[in-house]
Design an enzyme around this catalytic site. Structure first.
Site, PDB file in Angstrom:
ATOM      1  N   SER A 107       1.032  -1.374   0.444  1.00 24.47           N
ATOM      2  CA  SER A 107       0.171   0.013  -0.133  1.00 24.47           C
ATOM      3  C   SER A 107       0.630   1.348  -0.820  1.00 24.47           C
ATOM      4  O   SER A 107       0.411   2.298  -0.387  1.00 24.47           O
ATOM      5  CB  SER A 107      -0.815  -0.318   1.208  1.00 24.47           C
ATOM      6  OG  SER A 107      -1.467  -0.555   2.036  1.00 24.47           O
TER       7      SER A 107
ATOM      8  N   ASN B 181      -5.059   6.255  -2.062  1.00 28.48           N
ATOM      9  CA  ASN B 181      -4.459   6.482  -0.565  1.00 28.48           C
ATOM     10  C   ASN B 181      -3.989   8.119  -1.031  1.00 28.48           C
ATOM     11  O   ASN B 181      -3.742   8.701   0.331  1.00 28.48           O
ATOM     12  CB  ASN B 181      -3.520   5.920  -0.138  1.00 28.48           C
ATOM     13  CG  ASN B 181      -4.238   4.265   0.321  1.00 28.48           C
ATOM     14  OD1 ASN B 181      -5.503   4.492   0.537  1.00 28.48           O
ATOM     15  ND2 ASN B 181      -3.788   3.509   0.528  1.00 28.48           N
TER      16      ASN B 181
ATOM     17  N   HIS C 127      -2.701  -4.189  -5.906  1.00 25.49           N
ATOM     18  CA  HIS C 127      -2.552  -3.582  -5.659  1.00 25.49           C
ATOM     19  C   HIS C 127      -4.752  -3.745  -4.570  1.00 25.49           C
ATOM     20  O   HIS C 127      -5.215  -2.514  -5.325  1.00 25.49           O
ATOM     21  CB  HIS C 127      -2.333  -1.506  -4.381  1.00 25.49           C
ATOM     22  CG  HIS C 127      -3.139  -1.101  -3.762  1.00 25.49           C
ATOM     23  ND1 HIS C 127      -3.304  -0.050  -3.489  1.00 25.49           N
ATOM     24  CD2 HIS C 127      -2.226  -1.872  -2.281  1.00 25.49           C
ATOM     25  CE1 HIS C 127      -3.613   0.014  -2.124  1.00 25.49           C
ATOM     26  NE2 HIS C 127      -2.824  -0.597  -1.616  1.00 25.49           N
TER      27      HIS C 127
ATOM     28  N   GLU D 206      -5.209  -1.516  -8.028  1.00 20.09           N
ATOM     29  CA  GLU D 206      -4.401  -0.248  -8.712  1.00 20.09           C
ATOM     30  C   GLU D 206      -3.838  -1.170  -9.055  1.00 20.09           C
ATOM     31  O   GLU D 206      -3.213  -2.308  -8.249  1.00 20.09           O
ATOM     32  CB  GLU D 206      -3.699   0.292  -7.781  1.00 20.09           C
ATOM     33  CG  GLU D 206      -5.570   1.486  -7.541  1.00 20.09           C
ATOM     34  CD  GLU D 206      -4.662   2.470  -6.088  1.00 20.09           C
ATOM     35  OE1 GLU D 206      -5.295   3.964  -6.284  1.00 20.09           O
ATOM     36  OE2 GLU D 206      -3.502   2.307  -5.187  1.00 20.09           O
TER      37      GLU D 206
HETATM   38  P1  NAD Z   1      -1.746 -10.154   7.889  1.00 22.48           P
HETATM   39  O1  NAD Z   1      -0.997  -9.579   8.917  1.00 22.48           O
HETATM   40  O2  NAD Z   1      -2.845 -10.341   7.807  1.00 22.48           O
HETATM   41  O3  NAD Z   1      -0.202 -11.102   6.957  1.00 22.48           O
HETATM   42  C1  NAD Z   1       0.961 -11.066   6.295  1.00 22.48           C
HETATM   43  C2  NAD Z   1       1.315 -12.632   6.414  1.00 22.48           C
HETATM   44  O4  NAD Z   1       2.121 -12.608   5.137  1.00 22.48           O
HETATM   45  C3  NAD Z   1       1.243 -13.384   7.569  1.00 22.48           C
HETATM   46  O5  NAD Z   1       0.214 -14.675   7.437  1.00 22.48           O
HETATM   47  C4  NAD Z   1       2.455 -13.438   8.081  1.00 22.48           C
HETATM   48  O6  NAD Z   1       2.679 -14.590   8.376  1.00 22.48           O
HETATM   49  C5  NAD Z   1       3.230 -13.697   6.250  1.00 22.48           C
HETATM   50  N1  NAD Z   1       4.315 -13.486   5.984  1.00 22.48           N
HETATM   51  C6  NAD Z   1       4.931 -12.341   6.649  1.00 22.48           C
HETATM   52  N2  NAD Z   1       6.566 -12.187   6.447  1.00 22.48           N
HETATM   53  C7  NAD Z   1       6.453 -12.823   5.230  1.00 22.48           C
HETATM   54  C8  NAD Z   1       8.067 -13.443   5.081  1.00 22.48           C
HETATM   55  N3  NAD Z   1       8.941 -12.825   4.979  1.00 22.48           N
HETATM   56  N4  NAD Z   1       7.210 -14.452   4.123  1.00 22.48           N
HETATM   57  C9  NAD Z   1       6.678 -14.669   4.022  1.00 22.48           C
HETATM   58  N5  NAD Z   1       5.451 -15.205   4.335  1.00 22.48           N
HETATM   59  C10 NAD Z   1       5.805 -13.770   5.328  1.00 22.48           C
HETATM   60  O7  NAD Z   1      -1.139  -8.761   6.455  1.00 22.48           O
HETATM   61  P2  NAD Z   1      -2.370  -7.982   5.151  1.00 22.48           P
HETATM   62  O8  NAD Z   1      -3.150  -7.050   6.381  1.00 22.48           O
HETATM   63  O9  NAD Z   1      -2.817  -9.250   4.774  1.00 22.48           O
HETATM   64  O10 NAD Z   1      -0.911  -7.314   3.972  1.00 22.48           O
HETATM   65  C11 NAD Z   1      -0.402  -7.614   3.183  1.00 22.48           C
HETATM   66  C12 NAD Z   1       0.586  -6.557   2.748  1.00 22.48           C
HETATM   67  O11 NAD Z   1      -1.051  -5.875   1.979  1.00 22.48           O
HETATM   68  C13 NAD Z   1       1.173  -5.150   3.320  1.00 22.48           C
HETATM   69  O12 NAD Z   1       1.798  -5.202   2.357  1.00 22.48           O
HETATM   70  C14 NAD Z   1      -0.215  -4.178   3.374  1.00 22.48           C
HETATM   71  O13 NAD Z   1       0.459  -2.723   3.426  1.00 22.48           O
HETATM   72  C15 NAD Z   1      -0.947  -4.931   2.127  1.00 22.48           C
HETATM   73  N6  NAD Z   1      -2.038  -4.695   2.387  1.00 22.48           N
HETATM   74  C16 NAD Z   1      -3.344  -4.527   3.268  1.00 22.48           C
HETATM   75  C17 NAD Z   1      -4.559  -3.800   3.030  1.00 22.48           C
HETATM   76  C18 NAD Z   1      -5.163  -4.273   4.862  1.00 22.48           C
HETATM   77  O14 NAD Z   1      -6.165  -3.734   4.575  1.00 22.48           O
HETATM   78  N7  NAD Z   1      -4.948  -5.116   5.649  1.00 22.48           N
HETATM   79  C19 NAD Z   1      -5.057  -3.163   2.035  1.00 22.48           C
HETATM   80  C20 NAD Z   1      -3.929  -3.003   1.223  1.00 22.48           C
HETATM   81  C21 NAD Z   1      -2.756  -3.697   0.910  1.00 22.48           C
END
Ligand code: NAD
Length: 513
Positions: free
Chosen positions: A129, A200, A150, A162
């Site tokens: 993001s 964003n 995204h 995106e």
């Molecule tokens: P989350 O914490 O729910 O999930 C992340 C997962 O990645 C976890 O299961 C963790 O164990 C795993 N992980 C961490 N490091 C790792 C690695 N090096 N190799 C393999 N697995 C790994 O996070 P999320 O909310 O799903 O967010 C994930 C990504 O998406 C981030 O980049 C975040 O910025 C982006 N994002 C999140 C949202 C949101 O609203 N949550 C929206 C858009 C984008």
């Protein structure tokens, strides 16, 4: 085949790897597999990929119960999801999407590892993001195959993605990801690799201007929310929205985008949210933010003040802005209060001015009116449910009550605010439109894509450029010019995109050939 190597997005042979089986990875896996792809899920946390697979199967079961998915399709989709024990099992994927922790070092390390595992033509996509796609791709052997992809949370419901090209991303990679996002049922919009991409970035105006209005003491947090909800049509007021997201998430994002744009005044956060963050007053998740929440997470309702029944002896309406005066003439007439026809108000009349980016004081001084009897009224937005009355610092409380009574005779709510250049709604909406114009000016995205992304990603009632066209580019220009003149704050300087189109009478969607 789009490029002769990868299977088409709708091919049953397409194999998609997803790394990070958390909230986003699971959501992306759901739409990918239901669109027919084979999905391989991987996560560094042992057992996480398998748990995510089980959660997806449970989701499919619920969709079957609700009649939204055929039983056979759910079973087939389940067969197409594979939970990996190691990253090496992604060998053979045509595309890998990472949704791991939001950390540049971790994402770079992952992509570097993936480069050694997947084939030379596989696309590597990131769901980041806030990080730069260019920075994530830097140092890889083939940065041209890296793109941002995204999604928004929850992925199956937020139908927008995106597609972001880094500095070295190949056009073919972008083209494929747009086709893929579209096949997966989302509106795919293309954006340049800039902080906040489209959604964003475009969303920076709403919260920051809302907080600024609070810090200026223009109104209370709940009146701010009510005005923006009832008059402008936002689903949630800025304070409700910040409470929902949580200030531990929102405030750092506000600061980060502000700094990433080298202290661009348009994105400047306010001290209020930093202070709330320090105090742990984070929002709904802790039961206390701007609002209080009960154990079930229900927000405390803050009612409007009891309506005023006091009416003025007569009303004088300024004709300095005839088109705006026309919009409230009907409301005044139906109140039954005598409307004065003279050039100047009589000695006891309530004087009403129509502000446009300026404040009630400026209108009062310009027109030589008695400030004790003068109020300004918002005229540009929906007047059905709520009207906004703005006092000068000298307005007599009795006249304020009369104004409240005048605009409540048909049962609508009336909010009184303190003097503010551009009232509440004009300020917030003009800032949102202006930021969208800058996004168009900088070529971050096409005008139509900006509108789609904002409507779908932020749920605003209109795309910001369409909203600008609806209000009139010249009106938005006047609001911003007056705001800039009255505050001296470059935050309100009109975007060149807006200025040129307003000057030439062109639509804000007009693209240069
Ligand atoms: P989350 O914490 O729910 O999930 C992340 C997962 O990645 C976890 O299961 C963790 O164990 C795993 N992980 C961490 N490091 C790792 C690695 N090096 N190799 C393999 N697995 C790994 O996070 P999320 O909310 O799903 O967010 C994930 C990504 O998406 C981030 O980049 C975040 O910025 C982006 N994002 C999140 C949202 C949101 O609203 N949550 C929206 C858009 C984008």
């Amino acid at each position: 085949m789009l490029n002769g190597i990868r299977p088409d997005p709708d091919s049953p042979n397409l194999v998609v790897g997803i790394v990070g089986a958390g909230t986003m990875g699971r959501g992306i896996a759901q739409i990918a597999v239901l669109a027919g792809a084979q999905v391989r899920l991987a996560d560094s946390c042992e057992g996480a990929a398998m748990t995510a697979r089980e959660q997806l199967l449970a989701t499919f079961g619920k969709l079957v119960e609700k009649g939204r998915l055929a039983k056979a399709d759910a079973a087939a989709a389940g067969e197409r999801i594979h939970a990996c024990d190691t990253l090496e099992e992604l060998d053979g994927c045509h595309l890998v999407i990472e949704a791991i922790i939001e950390d540049l070092v971790a994402k770079k390390a992952l992509f570097s590892a993936l480069e050694r595992i997947v084939g030379a033509e596989a696309i590597l996509a990131t769901n980041t993001s806030s990080l730069s796609v260019t920075a994530i791709a830097a140092g890889l052997k083939r940065p041209e195959r890296v793109a941002g992809f995204h999604f928004f949370n929850p992925v199956p419901l937020m139908k927008i993605v995106e597609v972001i090209g880094g500095l070295l991303t190949a056009p073919d990679t972008i083209k494929y990801m747009i086709a893929l996002g579209t096949h997966w049922g989302h509106t795919a919009v293309q954006a340049k690799d800039t902080p906040g991409f489209i959604v964003n970035h475009a969303g920076r105006g709403y919260g920051t201007e809302g907080m600024r209005l609070l810090e200026e003491g223009v109104t209370t947090f709940f009146t701010l929310d009510k005005i923006l909800h009832d008059c402008a049509g936002f689903r949630l007021g800025p304070c409700e929205l910040l409470d929902l997201t949580g200030l531990d998430v929102s405030h750092p994002v506000m600061e980060s985008i502000y700094h990433q744009y080298y202290e661009e005044p348009r994105f400047r956060p306010q001290g209020l949210t930093r202070q709330m963050l320090s105090a742990g007053v984070l929002g709904k998740k802790v039961g206390h933010g701007f609002y209080r929440y009960d154990a079930e997470g229900k927000k405390a309702v803050i009612p409007d003040d009891a309506p005023s029944t006091t009416l003025p002896p007569s009303v004088w309406l300024s004709r300095a802005r005839p088109a705006l005066a026309e919009r409230i003439l009907g409301l005044i007439r139906q109140s039954g209060v005598p409307l004065e026809e003279g050039e100047r108000p009589s000695n006891n009349a309530l004087c009403i001015v129509t502000a446009l980016g300026d404040d009630a004081t400026a209108c009062c001084v310009r027109e030589g009116l008695d400030a004790h009897r003068t109020v300004a009224v918002e005229t540009l937005f929906d007047l059905t449910r709520r009207r906004v009355v703005m006092t000068t610092p000298a307005t007599d409380p009795v006249y304020c009550q009369m104004a409240r009574g005048l605009f409540a005779t048909d049962g609508a709510a009336v909010s009184v605010i303190r003097d503010s250049s551009g009232l509440v709604t004009q300020r917030v909406v003009a800032l949102i439109i202006n930021i969208a114009c800058d996004i168009a000016q900088q070529g971050i995205a096409e005008p139509d894509d900006i509108d789609h992304a904002v409507k779908l990603g932020l749920g605003y009632p209109y795309g910001p450029l369409a909203w600008g066209n609806q209000l009139g580019a010249d009106i938005v220009m006047t609001i911003l010019t007056n705001l800039l003149e009255q505050t001296g704050d470059p935050r309100y300087r009109p975007s060149p995109w807006l200025k040129r189109r307003a000057g030439l009478g062109l639509s804000l969607h007009h693209k240069e050939v």
